[in-house]
Write a protein that holds these residues in place. Structure first.
Motif, PDB file in Angstrom:
ATOM      1  N   GLY A  18       0.811  -1.216   0.000  1.00 28.78           N
ATOM      2  CA  GLY A  18       0.000   0.000   0.000  1.00 28.78           C
ATOM      3  C   GLY A  18       0.842   1.262   0.000  1.00 28.78           C
ATOM      4  N   VAL A  19       1.824   1.306   0.886  1.00 26.93           N
ATOM      5  CA  VAL A  19       2.712   2.477   0.955  1.00 26.93           C
ATOM      6  C   VAL A  19       3.512   2.605  -0.332  1.00 26.93           C
ATOM      7  N   ALA A  20       3.967   1.492  -0.879  1.00 21.22           N
ATOM      8  CA  ALA A  20       4.754   1.532  -2.119  1.00 21.22           C
ATOM      9  C   ALA A  20       3.934   2.083  -3.277  1.00 21.22           C
ATOM     10  N   LEU A  21       2.699   1.675  -3.386  1.00 19.85           N
ATOM     11  CA  LEU A  21       1.859   2.163  -4.477  1.00 19.85           C
ATOM     12  C   LEU A  21       1.603   3.658  -4.366  1.00 19.85           C
ATOM     13  N   LEU A  23       3.559   5.771  -2.823  1.00 19.89           N
ATOM     14  CA  LEU A  23       4.870   6.378  -3.058  1.00 19.89           C
ATOM     15  C   LEU A  23       5.175   6.479  -4.548  1.00 19.89           C
ATOM     16  N   ILE A  24       4.924   5.433  -5.297  1.00 18.27           N
ATOM     17  CA  ILE A  24       5.158   5.443  -6.743  1.00 18.27           C
ATOM     18  C   ILE A  24       4.220   6.444  -7.419  1.00 18.27           C
ATOM     19  N   PHE A  25       2.959   6.446  -7.028  1.00 17.06           N
ATOM     20  CA  PHE A  25       1.996   7.394  -7.585  1.00 17.06           C
ATOM     21  C   PHE A  25       2.447   8.829  -7.341  1.00 17.06           C
ATOM     22  N   ARG A  26       2.889   9.125  -6.125  1.00 15.52           N
ATOM     23  CA  ARG A  26       3.340  10.478  -5.789  1.00 15.52           C
ATOM     24  C   ARG A  26       4.609  10.844  -6.557  1.00 15.52           C
ATOM     25  N   SER A  27       5.471   9.877  -6.799  1.00 17.24           N
ATOM     26  CA  SER A  27       6.683  10.146  -7.575  1.00 17.24           C
ATOM     27  C   SER A  27       6.353  10.491  -9.016  1.00 17.24           C
ATOM     28  N   VAL A  28       5.440   9.749  -9.613  1.00 14.87           N
ATOM     29  CA  VAL A  28       5.022  10.038 -10.987  1.00 14.87           C
ATOM     30  C   VAL A  28       4.366  11.416 -11.042  1.00 14.87           C
ATOM     31  N   GLN A  29       3.494  11.684 -10.089  1.00 17.48           N
ATOM     32  CA  GLN A  29       2.838  12.985 -10.017  1.00 17.48           C
ATOM     33  C   GLN A  29       3.866  14.104  -9.825  1.00 17.48           C
ATOM     34  N   GLY A  30       4.841  13.864  -8.982  1.00 19.43           N
ATOM     35  CA  GLY A  30       5.877  14.863  -8.720  1.00 19.43           C
ATOM     36  C   GLY A  30       6.737  15.148  -9.928  1.00 19.43           C
ATOM     37  N   LEU A  31       6.995  14.142 -10.758  1.00 19.03           N
ATOM     38  CA  LEU A  31       7.753  14.364 -11.987  1.00 19.03           C
ATOM     39  C   LEU A  31       6.982  15.262 -12.940  1.00 19.03           C
ATOM     40  N   ARG A  32       5.679  15.099 -12.962  1.00 19.63           N
ATOM     41  CA  ARG A  32       4.847  15.907 -13.856  1.00 19.63           C
ATOM     42  C   ARG A  32       4.649  17.323 -13.328  1.00 19.63           C
ATOM     43  N   GLN A  33       4.403  17.437 -12.031  1.00 17.57           N
ATOM     44  CA  GLN A  33       4.000  18.724 -11.464  1.00 17.57           C
ATOM     45  C   GLN A  33       5.073  19.395 -10.624  1.00 17.57           C
ATOM     46  N   GLY A  35       7.495  19.779  -7.073  1.00 17.79           N
ATOM     47  CA  GLY A  35       7.150  19.914  -5.667  1.00 17.79           C
ATOM     48  C   GLY A  35       7.358  18.640  -4.880  1.00 17.79           C
ATOM     49  N   TYR A  36       8.360  18.650  -4.039  1.00 18.47           N
ATOM     50  CA  TYR A  36       8.644  17.526  -3.160  1.00 18.47           C
ATOM     51  C   TYR A  36       8.350  17.999  -1.739  1.00 18.47           C
ATOM     52  N   VAL A  37       7.380  17.363  -1.090  1.00 19.85           N
ATOM     53  CA  VAL A  37       6.935  17.820   0.223  1.00 19.85           C
ATOM     54  C   VAL A  37       7.283  16.793   1.292  1.00 19.85           C
ATOM     55  N   LEU A  38       7.056  17.174   2.527  1.00 19.69           N
ATOM     56  CA  LEU A  38       7.373  16.312   3.663  1.00 19.69           C
ATOM     57  C   LEU A  38       6.663  14.956   3.562  1.00 19.69           C
ATOM     58  N   LEU A  39       5.445  14.938   3.058  1.00 13.81           N
ATOM     59  CA  LEU A  39       4.717  13.682   2.893  1.00 13.81           C
ATOM     60  C   LEU A  39       5.490  12.720   1.996  1.00 13.81           C
ATOM     61  N   ASP A  40       6.098  13.240   0.941  1.00 15.98           N
ATOM     62  CA  ASP A  40       6.874  12.381   0.037  1.00 15.98           C
ATOM     63  C   ASP A  40       8.042  11.742   0.780  1.00 15.98           C
ATOM     64  N   ARG A  41       8.733  12.519   1.576  1.00 19.96           N
ATOM     65  CA  ARG A  41       9.875  11.997   2.347  1.00 19.96           C
ATOM     66  C   ARG A  41       9.405  10.951   3.359  1.00 19.96           C
ATOM     67  N   ARG A  42       8.285  11.256   4.015  1.00 19.61           N
ATOM     68  CA  ARG A  42       7.770  10.331   5.025  1.00 19.61           C
ATOM     69  C   ARG A  42       7.290   9.020   4.409  1.00 19.61           C
ATOM     70  N   LEU A  43       6.720   9.092   3.222  1.00 20.20           N
ATOM     71  CA  LEU A  43       6.316   7.859   2.535  1.00 20.20           C
ATOM     72  C   LEU A  43       7.529   6.998   2.203  1.00 20.20           C
TER      73      LEU A  43
END
Length: 145
Positions: A18-21, A23-33, A35-43
């Protein structure tokens, strides 16, 4: 001890996935948009920490499992069976490599200076780690304890 370890190892698998999915979704979103936030680091830290926990539970399981004890008693015969070989040799090696990739990814993300680079490093290393985790899961076993 065996039943508790097996149940915890099995349940933690779903947390890892669950966490990996996410995390991967947020990474793909982050590449497009961007912004790296604390939530990304915590994931990333949660994913790596959960894999560490899985390793600990797996080591306990390896030590107390009557199934593994039986396999190691006659390892050469166990290596002839694909399911026995999976647990005796393949599962833990694949998962250990996945754990190392997650830790390398965590380090690379932390050292990256640009937000998109952080997401790119995360996507590469966490993605490879997740791919190995998916390969290393014994899908033929019960999915819930």
């Amino acid at each position: 001890m065996y039943d508790l370890s097996l149940t915890l190892h099995n349940l933690t698998r779903w947390l890892v996935l669950g966490v990996a999915l996410v995390l991967i979704f947020r990474s793909v979103q982050g590449l497009r948009q961007g912004g790296y936030v604390l939530l990304d680091r915590r994931l990333g830290m949660a994913y790596t920490g959960l894999l560490d926990l899985q390793l600990l539970l797996g080591l306990i399981l390896f030590a107390v499992s009557p199934f593994i004890r039986g396999l190691t008693a006659n390892a050469s015969a166990a290596m002839q069976s694909s399911s026995s070989r999976f647990f005796l040799a393949e599962h833990w090696v694949v998962m250990l490599v996945a754990l190392v990739l997650a830790h390398v990814g965590s380090s690379r993300v932390k050292k990256a200076t640009d937000d998109r680079q952080k997401h790119r490093q995360g996507l590469i290393f966490y993605g490879l780690s997740l791919a190995l985790v998916l390969l290393g899961i014994p899908w033929w076993r019960p999915l819930l304890p």
